[in-house]
Design a protein around this motif. Structure first.
Motif, PDB file in Angstrom:
ATOM      1  N   ALA A 536       0.833  -1.204   0.000  1.00  0.00           N
ATOM      2  CA  ALA A 536       0.000   0.000   0.000  1.00  0.00           C
ATOM      3  C   ALA A 536       0.871   1.259   0.000  1.00  0.00           C
ATOM      4  N   VAL A 537       2.021   1.175   0.737  1.00  0.00           N
ATOM      5  CA  VAL A 537       2.946   2.320   0.740  1.00  0.00           C
ATOM      6  C   VAL A 537       3.496   2.542  -0.672  1.00  0.00           C
ATOM      7  N   GLU A 538       3.921   1.431  -1.314  1.00  0.00           N
ATOM      8  CA  GLU A 538       4.445   1.541  -2.685  1.00  0.00           C
ATOM      9  C   GLU A 538       3.389   2.091  -3.636  1.00  0.00           C
ATOM     10  N   LYS A 539       2.157   1.570  -3.495  1.00  0.00           N
ATOM     11  CA  LYS A 539       1.058   2.037  -4.370  1.00  0.00           C
ATOM     12  C   LYS A 539       0.785   3.519  -4.136  1.00  0.00           C
ATOM     13  N   GLY A 540       0.810   3.956  -2.869  1.00  0.00           N
ATOM     14  CA  GLY A 540       0.578   5.368  -2.575  1.00  0.00           C
ATOM     15  C   GLY A 540       1.618   6.264  -3.214  1.00  0.00           C
ATOM     16  N   LEU A 541       2.889   5.810  -3.216  1.00  0.00           N
ATOM     17  CA  LEU A 541       3.948   6.601  -3.840  1.00  0.00           C
ATOM     18  C   LEU A 541       3.797   6.618  -5.365  1.00  0.00           C
ATOM     19  N   ILE A 542       3.484   5.458  -5.967  1.00  0.00           N
ATOM     20  CA  ILE A 542       3.316   5.388  -7.425  1.00  0.00           C
ATOM     21  C   ILE A 542       2.189   6.310  -7.877  1.00  0.00           C
ATOM     22  N   ASP A 543       1.100   6.352  -7.095  1.00  0.00           N
ATOM     23  CA  ASP A 543      -0.010   7.253  -7.442  1.00  0.00           C
ATOM     24  C   ASP A 543       0.423   8.710  -7.390  1.00  0.00           C
ATOM     25  N   ASN A 544       1.319   9.041  -6.458  1.00  0.00           N
ATOM     26  CA  ASN A 544       1.663  10.447  -6.246  1.00  0.00           C
ATOM     27  C   ASN A 544       2.792  10.949  -7.135  1.00  0.00           C
ATOM     28  N   ILE A 545       3.660  10.040  -7.640  1.00  0.00           N
ATOM     29  CA  ILE A 545       4.739  10.532  -8.507  1.00  0.00           C
ATOM     30  C   ILE A 545       4.199  11.038  -9.843  1.00  0.00           C
ATOM     31  N   LYS A 546       2.931  10.765 -10.140  1.00  0.00           N
ATOM     32  CA  LYS A 546       2.328  11.286 -11.372  1.00  0.00           C
ATOM     33  C   LYS A 546       2.140  12.793 -11.301  1.00  0.00           C
ATOM     34  N   HIS A 547       2.143  13.340 -10.067  1.00  0.00           N
ATOM     35  CA  HIS A 547       1.907  14.779  -9.877  1.00  0.00           C
ATOM     36  C   HIS A 547       2.950  15.325  -8.917  1.00  0.00           C
ATOM     37  N   GLY A 548       4.002  15.928  -9.485  1.00  0.00           N
ATOM     38  CA  GLY A 548       5.111  16.412  -8.676  1.00  0.00           C
ATOM     39  C   GLY A 548       4.762  17.616  -7.831  1.00  0.00           C
ATOM     40  N   VAL A 549       5.704  17.990  -6.947  1.00  0.00           N
ATOM     41  CA  VAL A 549       5.455  19.043  -5.963  1.00  0.00           C
ATOM     42  C   VAL A 549       5.695  20.441  -6.516  1.00  0.00           C
ATOM     43  N   LEU A 550       6.373  20.552  -7.674  1.00  0.00           N
ATOM     44  CA  LEU A 550       6.658  21.878  -8.225  1.00  0.00           C
ATOM     45  C   LEU A 550       5.500  22.395  -9.072  1.00  0.00           C
ATOM     46  N   ALA A 551       5.125  21.616 -10.089  1.00  0.00           N
ATOM     47  CA  ALA A 551       4.091  22.082 -11.023  1.00  0.00           C
ATOM     48  C   ALA A 551       3.189  20.937 -11.484  1.00  0.00           C
ATOM     49  N   GLY A 552       3.187  19.858 -10.721  1.00  0.00           N
ATOM     50  CA  GLY A 552       2.251  18.782 -11.018  1.00  0.00           C
ATOM     51  C   GLY A 552       2.657  17.853 -12.140  1.00  0.00           C
ATOM     52  N   PHE A 553       3.937  17.909 -12.570  1.00  0.00           N
ATOM     53  CA  PHE A 553       4.400  17.022 -13.636  1.00  0.00           C
ATOM     54  C   PHE A 553       4.950  15.735 -13.032  1.00  0.00           C
ATOM     55  N   PRO A 554       4.986  14.633 -13.811  1.00  0.00           N
ATOM     56  CA  PRO A 554       5.471  13.362 -13.272  1.00  0.00           C
ATOM     57  C   PRO A 554       6.910  13.470 -12.761  1.00  0.00           C
ATOM     58  N   VAL A 555       7.159  12.766 -11.658  1.00  0.00           N
ATOM     59  CA  VAL A 555       8.499  12.749 -11.068  1.00  0.00           C
ATOM     60  C   VAL A 555       9.255  11.545 -11.610  1.00  0.00           C
ATOM     61  N   VAL A 556      10.501  11.775 -12.036  1.00  0.00           N
ATOM     62  CA  VAL A 556      11.310  10.698 -12.618  1.00  0.00           C
ATOM     63  C   VAL A 556      12.653  10.617 -11.893  1.00  0.00           C
TER      64      VAL A 556
END
Length: 693
Positions: A536-556
């Motif tokens: 669930a922790v991994e899934k929560g992170l995967i869901d959130n990397i789609k929207h980064g903290v700067l401008a909502g772009f995917p985190v890579v």
């Protein structure tokens, strides 16, 4: 219209620069031959070939259109091709099926980029050509100046077969070098007279060059010429025809389409000199065996046809324009579409005269025609006899180089827009529509801003749906510069069971800078986070990397190591740990987050004189030059530049090089956006978020 066999057919593309008078020339040819009752004007929206509502509105040709005429017991199929570079795809099909081309050059404007490009594509498609210097009636018309410029560019290939006659400042006729006669008057109303003394010297000079060009096309004639013997008129004609057929001789004529002076002689020259399709051999492959096969242009050969254009109409349906390459097409002919591996029934056969559809019972080898409602057929497809299959080479269309995002103006009309775009893509293979899965935008691409504007206008006029065109969103990415150690703790009590999840995560950039994937590392020991909640922790992170903290772009390029945490035996749940992971992810704001942008590899082909301009322009676009190399007559400049700086490059390059330049791009990698540019992107994103709220 009566039946014509291949030997009495001439298929001609009319090509050249935009607004040089191609459509007006076609109109004059049709009227002079009696194919139309009156000569319409492009400016009045009454030209036979420019019938589309957008063409009428803009006073320019936007699509290739065809019309036949009859002259001296021959049928001449004219295909009028747009001159604006945004519609360069329209010349691909016609120049692959027409044996001849009229390259139109203005007597005032002279040799231009459009004529140079027309010459090049004729070379590429092995198309015989004739240069028509038109607008001889205009003030400042200068035949000699234009001819000298052409000769300087193309040398001994050129053979003027006419000299203009100007009396009292007015263009009144042409002196024919082959017949050694002058022809005065408009249209069919010609009067043959002796060549005026005022042009006798020029006629003699040009006649000598003409005879030399004719002799150079035939070894026997050249021997006779070098031995000082005089060539007969028939020998000169024979040499010219041979040279025109193999491309070593290009005749030059002159006329005025507006006054129709010289038009009848142009028709004579087309019939007498330009090649017919008779006996031409088209190469193809057997789709079953892959072996090379050929079709000679003859009624006795098995049926085959090549579709060179598709026209879409919401009411009439789809029209497939084709050349019958071999055999005979009749209403009973079974059509096998090799590309789609499907059989079609021909239905009604048409000859097209602009928008007018003339029913035909039979089409002989070498002729151009149209068939309606062939559902499986697309531009470039081969139709043939199923028992004698052949597939002709696919047509090579230029790749789109400018893009816009498409939005429906009215909610709920998205399906109508994309249905209309699908029909328009059938018409123009240089138009592409793709769904960008990252930005969720539908992106329309074409050869230029005008071509995309025309697509939007056609959606409104033909399919009654309006769209908005916007610059596409850039698929930015986000990443981090430094590692951080954070805690995400979610605790909520609201009566009954509560919610509790606690995670400690180390976030760090991936060790390999080229590794853009997300990696999750489970380092939990001692059961501080129960095994059933770690996914669930991994899934929560995967869901959130789609929207980064700067401008909502995917985190890579991110690694997340879960190493500790806490739980409650009653209140912990998968949802609680997903929420805790989200709270931990939000703290990436302290990890030196950066914005990344797509960098594209760019190759620009330009004349030598423009290389310096290209170097400077790519640098202005935050790009870097990688080098250059010679490619044919052009220089290929190689570089890299951010996608955000390249959206309007097609238009700018055309302006810098007067249309001579072209370019290709491909994605290379992501790079960090400079701080000042990143600030603009982030501010724009936040403003868009506020507008959406």
């Amino acid at each position: 219209m009566k039946d014509y066999l291949a030997k009495n057919i001439r298929n001609l593309s009319i090509i050249g620069h935009g607004s040089v008078g191609k459509t007006t020339l076609a109109e004059a040819l049709l009227f002079s031959a009696g194919a139309i009752d009156r000569q319409g004007r492009v400016e009045d929206g009454q030209a036979t070939m420019d019938y589309d509502s957008e063409e009428v509105k803009r006073h320019i040709s936007l699509q290739a259109s065809m019309a036949p005429l009859e002259w001296k017991n021959s049928k001449v199929n004219l295909v009028d091709i747009p001159g604006y570079f945004d519609f360069a795809g329209e010349q691909v099909g016609p120049l692959n099926v027409c044996e001849g081309a009229l390259i139109v050059v203005g007597a005032v404007s002279g040799l231009d980029v459009g004529a140079e490009k027309a010459w090049s594509i004729c070379d590429k498609t092995h198309t015989s050509r004739m240069i028509v210097i038109t607008k001889m009636d205009q003030e400042n018309a200068n035949f000699d100046k234009v001819l000298n410029a052409l000769t300087e560019k193309y040398g001994s290939h050129l053979a003027p077969i006419e000299v203009p006659i100007v009396e009292g400042g007015k263009f009144t006729g042409v002196a024919c070098l082959l017949e050694k006669k002058a022809f005065m008057g408009e249209g069919k109303n010609l009067k043959a007279v002796d060549i005026p003394a005022s042009v006798e010297a020029e006629v003699e000079k040009c006649h000598e060059a003409l005879v030399e060009a004719a002799a150079s096309a035939d070894d026997d004639l050249m021997m006779k010429y070098l031995e000082g013997e005089e060539l007969t008129e028939d020998e000169v004609m024979s040499g010219l025809r041979k040279g025109i057929l193999d491309g070593t001789v290009v005749p030059v004529v002159c006329c005025s389409a507006a006054s129709r002076v010289g038009i009848a002689k142009l028709l004579d020259n087309v019939v007498d000199l330009m090649p017919s399709p008779e006996g031409t051999v088209t190469e193809g492959t057997n789709p079953k065996t892959g072996e090379a096969v050929q079709r000679a242009c003859s009624d006795s050969e098995p049926f085959s046809a090549h579709v060179f254009k598709t026209m879409a109409d919401p009411f009439v349906g789809k029209l497939s324009l084709m050349k019958v390459t071999s055999g005979v097409l009749e209403g009973s002919t079974a059509l096998y579409n090799v590309n789609a591996e499907k059989t079609e029934k021909p239905g009604t056969i048409y000859f097209l005269k602009g928008k007018q559809q003339i029913s035909a019972q039979k089409v002989h080898a070498g002729d151009l025609c149209a068939l309606a409602k062939l559902t499986s057929v697309a531009t470039g497809n081969t139709l043939c006899d199923a028992n004698n299959p052949i597939r002709f080479p696919d047509l090579d269309f230029p790749a789109p180089c400018i893009s816009k995002a498409v939005y429906a103006k009215k909610a709920g009309e998205e399906d109508k827009i994309f249905s209309g775009l699908a029909r328009l893509m059938e018409e123009d293979p240089t138009i592409k529509v793709e769904k960008n899965v990252e930005t969720a935008e539908s992106v329309l691409s074409g050869l230029g801003e005008m071509s995309i504007d025309v697509v939007a206008a056609k959606l409104a006029s033909k399919f009654k749906v309006e769209c908005d065109l916007r610059d596409p969103k850039i698929p930015y990415r986000e990443s981090i510069r430094k590692p951080i150690d954070v805690q995400g703790r979610h605790k909520k009590q609201s009566g009954g069971h509560g919610q509790f999840g606690d995670v400690k995560i180390r976030f760090r950039p991936n060790e390999d800078p080229n590794d853009t994937e997300f990696h999750f590392v489970d380092s939990v020991v001692g059961g501080t986070v129960p095994r059933q909640y770690i996914p669930a922790v991994e899934k929560g992170l995967i869901d959130n990397i789609k929207h980064g903290v700067l401008a909502g772009f995917p985190v890579v390029g991110l690694t997340a190591e879960l190493y500790d945490g806490g739980y409650h035996p009653v209140d912990s749940s998968e949802m609680a740990f997903k929420t805790a992971a989200r709270l931990a992810f939000k703290q990436l704001t302290t990890a030196g987050p950066v914005l990344l942008e797509p960098i594209y590899h760019v190759e620009v082909d330009v004349p030598d004189a423009n290389v310096g301009d290209i170097y400077g322009d790519i640098s202005k676009r935050r790009g870097r030059i990688l080098g250059s190399e010679k490619v044919g007559d052009l220089q290929r400049v190689m570089g890299e530049a951010p996608l955000s700086e390249m959206f309007k490059y097609a238009t700018d390059l055309r302006s810098m090089t007067q249309g001579r330049g072209s370019f290709t791009m491909r994605f290379e990698r992501y790079e960090e956006v400079p701080a000042n540019e990143a600030k603009k992107v982030i501010e724009a994103y936040k403003a868009e978020e506020e507008d959406d709220d």
